[in-house]
Design a protein around this motif. Sequence first.
Motif: not given
Length: 296
Positions: A13-18, A20-22, A46-52, A65-69
């Motif tokens: 993800t391009s910016n960790p400060a933007l 969040i972990y879900v 961007s949104v990315k779900i990690m499948t367990m 993880f959800v990244e906001f603008a």
Amino acid sequence: MSTPTTNGEAVVTSNPALTIYVGNLDQRVTDGMLNEIFSTIGPVTSVKIMTMRRHGPYGAVNYGFVEFADRTVAEAALLQMNRRKIFNYEIKVNWAQPGQGTQVKEDTASHFHVFVGDLSPDINDEMLSKAFSAFTTMSDAHVMWDAVSGNSRGFGFVAFRDKTDAEQAIATMNGEWLGARAIRCNWATQKGQTATPPPQPGQQLPYEVVVQQTPAYVTTVYVGNLPPTTSQADLMQYFERFGYVVEVKLQAERGFAFVKMNTHENAANALVQLQNMSINGRQAKLSWGKDRPQPG
């Protein structure tokens, strides 16, 4: 920011400060669905779900993880979406990386660290920081979170630039009520100790201390007190949350394993976050393993 997937690859993800972990996501939730839900707060990048797909107590839920603008939108999402119910699960929302509540995090490795225990489940980093804000040299405050479920583990650490403030914080705040519980305060290391303490399995220490306990070439974590039913998949489920797992050497019948991570920092983060974590019914005792320096 680089975050691990279950196959060992990394999602960047391009910016960790933007970002969040879900956590605690129902397996029916898709990337598109999560995007739609969080877009009600503001623009999502961007949104990315990690499948367990692992065995163990958390096998039924995923995380993502959800990244906001925009930073303010990410902060609003933390406040509004935490504990929202999606399908049958109440999601847990936090910053994707510890310490992302501020843009620039001060290096607290040489500061004085105080352990704060018996925290209420609803206490977050900001609330812990405010509770100790009367001590002017406080440099950092963070709650420890379960890597998989997103729940608070019931304790945290507060760092101070000045030893006197740390001593006064312990004396003043120990037994004080924070939220619904009276908190416990003590030195994270031995009282007055400024040198890095020797690694000991099961010892709960902050990241800033743990990362300096061994040379940077050490990337292996010792995991003890494992039940004989433990599998490599069980250990992978926990450790790959913190980065790429290079190798797992498991001696299940003897109750221990060695997990080699790709970087020293990822190994230190895993050691801190997973210390005393329940794995198949037992509290895992973690410490640094041993690695040889690379030639040359």
